[in-house]
Motif scaffolding. Structure first.
Motif, PDB file in Angstrom:
ATOM      1  N   VAL A  92       0.875  -1.161   0.000  1.00  0.00           N
ATOM      2  CA  VAL A  92       0.000   0.000   0.000  1.00  0.00           C
ATOM      3  C   VAL A  92       0.916   1.216   0.000  1.00  0.00           C
ATOM      4  O   VAL A  92       1.522   1.550   1.007  1.00  0.00           O
ATOM      5  N   LEU A  93       1.010   1.887  -1.159  1.00  0.00           N
ATOM      6  CA  LEU A  93       1.980   2.962  -1.295  1.00  0.00           C
ATOM      7  C   LEU A  93       1.721   4.104  -0.330  1.00  0.00           C
ATOM      8  O   LEU A  93       2.638   4.628   0.276  1.00  0.00           O
ATOM      9  N   TYR A  94       0.468   4.497  -0.130  1.00  0.00           N
ATOM     10  CA  TYR A  94       0.201   5.626   0.758  1.00  0.00           C
ATOM     11  C   TYR A  94       0.489   5.292   2.209  1.00  0.00           C
ATOM     12  O   TYR A  94       0.617   6.171   3.038  1.00  0.00           O
ATOM     13  N   ASN A  95       0.633   4.020   2.515  1.00  0.00           N
ATOM     14  CA  ASN A  95       0.913   3.600   3.884  1.00  0.00           C
ATOM     15  C   ASN A  95       2.399   3.254   4.079  1.00  0.00           C
ATOM     16  O   ASN A  95       2.798   2.848   5.150  1.00  0.00           O
ATOM     17  N   ALA A  96       3.182   3.410   3.019  1.00  0.00           N
ATOM     18  CA  ALA A  96       4.589   3.024   3.089  1.00  0.00           C
ATOM     19  C   ALA A  96       5.412   4.095   3.794  1.00  0.00           C
ATOM     20  O   ALA A  96       5.138   5.272   3.693  1.00  0.00           O
ATOM     21  N   GLU A  97       6.409   3.634   4.505  1.00  0.00           N
ATOM     22  CA  GLU A  97       7.381   4.526   5.139  1.00  0.00           C
ATOM     23  C   GLU A  97       8.684   4.391   4.362  1.00  0.00           C
ATOM     24  O   GLU A  97       9.206   3.298   4.220  1.00  0.00           O
ATOM     25  N   ILE A  98       9.190   5.494   3.841  1.00  0.00           N
ATOM     26  CA  ILE A  98      10.467   5.441   3.137  1.00  0.00           C
ATOM     27  C   ILE A  98      11.561   5.184   4.158  1.00  0.00           C
ATOM     28  O   ILE A  98      11.706   5.920   5.126  1.00  0.00           O
ATOM     29  N   GLY A  99      12.296   4.116   3.950  1.00  0.00           N
ATOM     30  CA  GLY A  99      13.386   3.797   4.855  1.00  0.00           C
ATOM     31  C   GLY A  99      14.637   4.548   4.484  1.00  0.00           C
ATOM     32  O   GLY A  99      15.120   5.390   5.219  1.00  0.00           O
ATOM     33  N   VAL A 100      15.136   4.279   3.277  1.00  0.00           N
ATOM     34  CA  VAL A 100      16.387   4.916   2.863  1.00  0.00           C
ATOM     35  C   VAL A 100      16.548   4.768   1.351  1.00  0.00           C
ATOM     36  O   VAL A 100      16.121   3.784   0.763  1.00  0.00           O
ATOM     37  N   ASP A 101      17.163   5.778   0.760  1.00  0.00           N
ATOM     38  CA  ASP A 101      17.527   5.748  -0.652  1.00  0.00           C
ATOM     39  C   ASP A 101      19.030   5.507  -0.716  1.00  0.00           C
ATOM     40  O   ASP A 101      19.824   6.421  -0.509  1.00  0.00           O
ATOM     41  N   LEU A 102      19.418   4.269  -0.988  1.00  0.00           N
ATOM     42  CA  LEU A 102      20.836   3.915  -0.989  1.00  0.00           C
ATOM     43  C   LEU A 102      21.581   4.475  -2.200  1.00  0.00           C
ATOM     44  O   LEU A 102      22.804   4.516  -2.206  1.00  0.00           O
ATOM     45  N   GLY A 103      20.850   4.927  -3.206  1.00  0.00           N
ATOM     46  CA  GLY A 103      21.478   5.498  -4.381  1.00  0.00           C
ATOM     47  C   GLY A 103      21.841   6.961  -4.216  1.00  0.00           C
ATOM     48  O   GLY A 103      22.557   7.539  -5.027  1.00  0.00           O
ATOM     49  N   ALA A 104      21.330   7.592  -3.160  1.00  0.00           N
ATOM     50  CA  ALA A 104      21.577   9.018  -2.923  1.00  0.00           C
ATOM     51  C   ALA A 104      22.719   9.203  -1.923  1.00  0.00           C
ATOM     52  O   ALA A 104      23.225   8.246  -1.343  1.00  0.00           O
ATOM     53  N   GLU A 105      23.102  10.444  -1.734  1.00  0.00           N
ATOM     54  CA  GLU A 105      24.128  10.767  -0.731  1.00  0.00           C
ATOM     55  C   GLU A 105      23.608  10.384   0.651  1.00  0.00           C
ATOM     56  O   GLU A 105      22.423  10.481   0.895  1.00  0.00           O
ATOM     57  N   PRO A 106      24.391   9.952   1.555  1.00  0.00           N
ATOM     58  CA  PRO A 106      25.848   9.808   1.498  1.00  0.00           C
ATOM     59  C   PRO A 106      26.306   8.443   0.982  1.00  0.00           C
ATOM     60  O   PRO A 106      27.499   8.186   0.928  1.00  0.00           O
TER      61      PRO A 106
END
Length: 160
Positions: A92-106
């Protein structure tokens, strides 16, 4: 009384052009040798940090499942280098919590492969135990780290 020559004032003498050139050559050689090592150290640092962060996110998700008494799922998308968690087996996308974007800094690290029983997600039961064994491979340049999840023990380990 005679005056000393201008280039010998107070017993000091200047560096010759040959001495200055030798110093510059030595500095150039040191820079050429150390620059690749610096790049490798940065790559190791990035992939180590990303692997530790992924292990922490997986541990946090297991803790949340145990605290809430419901199933939680960690989703990992190698195409976007992102991981996120949802408080149920369904997406459920609206219920998702973004954990981390490993492709971004740092981190700027690639999720090379994700395999949890053939899926790119890891589910935790209401007791915070992982539902399957699995391996995630993280890569930055030639450096890689492997995060392993063991279902039987619930262990989440970072290896080389």
């Amino acid at each position: 009384m005679t005056m000393p020559p201008p280039y010998r004032l107070h017993g000091r003498r200047a560096f010759t052009l040959i001495e200055l050139t030798m110093v510059l050559v030595i500095m150039g050689v040191l820079a050429a040798v150390l620059a690749p090592r610096y790049g490798d150290a940065i790559a190791r640092s990035r992939v180590d940090a990303a692997a530790e962060r992924l292990a922490a996110e997986l541990t946090l998700t297991g803790d949340r499942a145990r605290a809430s008494g419901e199933r939680w799922t960690v989703w990992m998308d190698p195409s976007t280098e992102r991981i996120w968690r949802t408080p149920a087996a369904g997406f459920v996308l609206y219920n998702a919590e973004i954990g981390v974007d490993l492709g971004a800094e740092p981190y700027r690290t690639n999720l090379s492969s994700v395999n949890f029983g053939g899926f790119s997600r890891l589910e935790f039961d209401a007791f915070g135990r992982p539902a399957s064994d699995g391996v995630v491979t993280l890569r930055h340049g030639q450096t890689q780290r492997i995060v392993t999840v063991t279902r039987a023990t619930g262990a989440i380990e970072v290896g080389r």
